[in-house]
Design a protein around this motif. Structure first.
Motif, PDB file in Angstrom:
ATOM      1  N   THR A 182     -33.647 -17.533  45.206  1.00 52.11           N
ATOM      2  CA  THR A 182     -32.233 -17.348  44.383  1.00 52.11           C
ATOM      3  C   THR A 182     -32.436 -17.395  42.512  1.00 52.11           C
ATOM      4  O   THR A 182     -31.512 -16.658  41.992  1.00 52.11           O
ATOM      5  CB  THR A 182     -31.659 -19.522  45.010  1.00 52.11           C
ATOM      6  N   ALA A 196     -29.547 -20.875  35.755  1.00 57.22           N
ATOM      7  CA  ALA A 196     -30.989 -20.447  35.998  1.00 57.22           C
ATOM      8  C   ALA A 196     -31.524 -20.123  35.178  1.00 57.22           C
ATOM      9  O   ALA A 196     -33.123 -20.456  34.775  1.00 57.22           O
ATOM     10  CB  ALA A 196     -30.696 -19.200  37.214  1.00 57.22           C
ATOM     11  N   VAL A 230     -32.706 -25.302  44.219  1.00 60.35           N
ATOM     12  CA  VAL A 230     -32.310 -24.089  44.877  1.00 60.35           C
ATOM     13  C   VAL A 230     -33.883 -23.279  45.310  1.00 60.35           C
ATOM     14  O   VAL A 230     -34.771 -24.229  44.600  1.00 60.35           O
ATOM     15  CB  VAL A 230     -31.963 -23.422  44.294  1.00 60.35           C
ATOM     16  N   SER A 231     -34.080 -22.487  45.692  1.00 64.85           N
ATOM     17  CA  SER A 231     -34.908 -21.789  46.543  1.00 64.85           C
ATOM     18  C   SER A 231     -35.289 -20.592  45.511  1.00 64.85           C
ATOM     19  O   SER A 231     -35.020 -20.735  44.327  1.00 64.85           O
ATOM     20  CB  SER A 231     -34.674 -20.265  47.750  1.00 64.85           C
ATOM     21  N   GLN A 232     -36.856 -20.077  45.610  1.00 63.06           N
ATOM     22  CA  GLN A 232     -37.027 -19.201  44.075  1.00 63.06           C
ATOM     23  C   GLN A 232     -36.505 -18.247  44.271  1.00 63.06           C
ATOM     24  O   GLN A 232     -36.329 -17.929  42.819  1.00 63.06           O
ATOM     25  CB  GLN A 232     -39.221 -19.664  44.561  1.00 63.06           C
ATOM     26  N   ILE A 247     -32.984 -14.562  41.557  1.00 58.89           N
ATOM     27  CA  ILE A 247     -31.657 -13.207  42.003  1.00 58.89           C
ATOM     28  C   ILE A 247     -30.618 -13.131  40.736  1.00 58.89           C
ATOM     29  O   ILE A 247     -30.114 -12.592  39.296  1.00 58.89           O
ATOM     30  CB  ILE A 247     -31.615 -13.481  42.994  1.00 58.89           C
ATOM     31  N   GLN A 248     -30.505 -14.829  40.394  1.00 55.57           N
ATOM     32  CA  GLN A 248     -29.440 -15.263  39.407  1.00 55.57           C
ATOM     33  C   GLN A 248     -30.248 -14.296  37.962  1.00 55.57           C
ATOM     34  O   GLN A 248     -29.747 -14.236  37.326  1.00 55.57           O
ATOM     35  CB  GLN A 248     -29.293 -17.213  39.133  1.00 55.57           C
ATOM     36  N   ALA A 291     -36.746 -23.658  40.208  1.00 57.40           N
ATOM     37  CA  ALA A 291     -35.541 -23.965  41.481  1.00 57.40           C
ATOM     38  C   ALA A 291     -36.478 -24.858  42.013  1.00 57.40           C
ATOM     39  O   ALA A 291     -35.041 -25.772  42.651  1.00 57.40           O
ATOM     40  CB  ALA A 291     -36.767 -22.760  42.490  1.00 57.40           C
TER      41      ALA A 291
END
Length: 300
Positions: free
Chosen positions: A44, A21, A40-42, A47-48, A35
Motif C-alpha cells: 500500500t 506515505a 498499513v501494508s508495505q 503504491i501510494q 508501512a
C-alpha cells in the motif's frame, strides 16, 4: 485520483494518504518501516508513493542500491511535512469544536431578562466558547439570523417561522406599564377600552411589543393613541416614569423599577412566546446545536 472537468481521462492527483506515505517513507528510508508506522501494508505504501510521484511528475526516491530521497524529493519533503502539520492542526481544531473545547457563538437578543440567565448558564458550562451579543428587536434579529450575521436570536414571536429552528423558552403575557401613582394601578388587568383615552409611549416599528399591542387594539376596534416613539424598552420606561404617557412590555421586563407598575393586558389575539431561533442548517455547528439543547433542557 481526480477527474478533470470536461475530460474523459483520469489524471493523478496529490492525496493526503500519498503525502503521509511519502513523509513516513522519507523519515524511515524504508517502505516496510513506513508501512508499520502507518498501520498499513508495505505494498500500500509503495503504491501510494508511486502514485504521488506520478502526480508530481518527478521521482521522489532512488530505489537502488538503497532507498534515498532525490533532490526534488528533499525539496517536496519539507513542504509535505508542513502541509501535514496544518492538516493535523485542522483535525485537532475539529475535535476541539466537537467536544466544545473551542468555538464562537454570536447571539442577538431582544429580551435580556430572559436571554442573559441562559447565556450565563451556558457560558459556565462551556467556558471555552467565546460568546458575543447584540441587542435588537424581533424584526432586525430575524433578518440577522436569516442572513447568518448572528448564530442565534432570542426574541418574542407570535408565530415561529417554519423555515427556522425555533425553541420555545417562555410564554409571557403583555402588560401595560404605568407610573406607580397612576389610577390604573388599582386595576387587576386592563383592556383596550379602558385605555382608549390614554396616550402611549410606543416602541419602534418592528418591535414585537408594539405589534402585539396594536393587534389587541385592532381586535377591539379601538384606535390606539400614539405619543412618543422610542427605540428601546429602557427609554420607554424612563418616558413613562417622567409622565409622558403609558407604555407596554412583557411580563418580567419591568425589573425592580419601584417607580412603575406592570398591569396585565387582556383581549389579545395571540399568545406570544420567547424563542431561541437559528437557521436549521446551522444546528450542525456544535456550539449552536449545544445552545439550542441547553435552552430545551437537553444534554448537548
Amino acid at each position: 485520483m481526480t477527474i478533470r472537468r470536461g475530460s474523459r481521462s483520469a489524471e493523478p492527483s496529490v492525496t493526503l494518504p500519498g503525502l503521509r506515505a511519502f513523509v513516513a517513507t522519507a523519515e524511515a528510508l524504508s517502505f516496510s518501516a513506513a508501512a508499520q508506522a502507518l498501520g498499513v501494508s508495505q505494498p500500500t505504501v509503495s503504491i501510494q508513493v508511486a502514485a504521488l510521484e506520478q502526480a508530481c511528475g518527478v521521482l521522489l526516491f532512488q530505489r537502488k542500491p538503497q532507498l534515498v530521497l532525490t533532490g526534488p524529493g528533499q525539496d517536496l519533503f519539507v513542504i509535505a511535512r508542513l502541509i501535514l502539520s496544518r492538516v493535523d492542526e485542522f483535525d485537532a481544531s475539529v475535535r476541539d469544536l466537537r467536544v466544545m473545547q473551542r468555538g464562537r457563538l454570536s447571539i442577538g437578543l431582544s429580551t435580556p431578562h430572559v436571554a442573559m440567565p441562559l447565556i450565563a448558564a451556558f457560558a459556565a458550562r462551556f467556558p471555552s466558547i467565546q460568546i458575543t451579543t447584540i441587542i435588537g428587536n424581533t424584526s432586525t434579529l430575524l433578518e440577522d439570523v436569516g442572513r447568518c450575521r448572528i448564530d442565534i436570536g432570542i426574541m418574542t414571536l407570535l408565530d415561529p417561522p417554519q423555515n427556522l429552528a425555533c425553541q420555545l423558552i417562555s410564554a409571557p403575557r403583555l402588560a401595560i406599564c404605568v407610573r406607580r401613582d397612576d389610577p390604573l394601578g388599582d386595576f387587576a388587568s386592563v383592556e383596550p377600552k379602558t385605555l382608549a383615552d390614554r396616550a402611549f409611549v410606543l416602541r419602534e416599528r418592528g418591535s414585537m411589543t408594539r405589534q402585539v399591542l396594536e393587534a389587541g387594539f385592532e381586535m377591539a376596534g379601538i384606535a390606539l393613541r400614539a405619543g412618543l416613539e422610542l427605540g428601546s424598552r429602557e427609554a420607554m420606561k424612563e418616558a413613562v416614569a417622567a409622565g409622558l404617557g403609558i407604555g407596554a412590555l412583557f411580563e418580567g421586563e419591568l425589573g425592580d423599577d419601584a417607580r412603575l407598575l406592570a398591569i396585565p393586558f387582556d383581549h389579545l389575539p395571540h399568545r406570544t412566546g420567547v424563542y431561541a431561533v437559528a437557521v436549521k442548517e446551522s444546528l450542525d455547528i456544535p456550539a449552536v446545536g449545544a445552545f439550542l439543547d441547553h435552552v430545551a433542557g437537553r444534554d448537548p
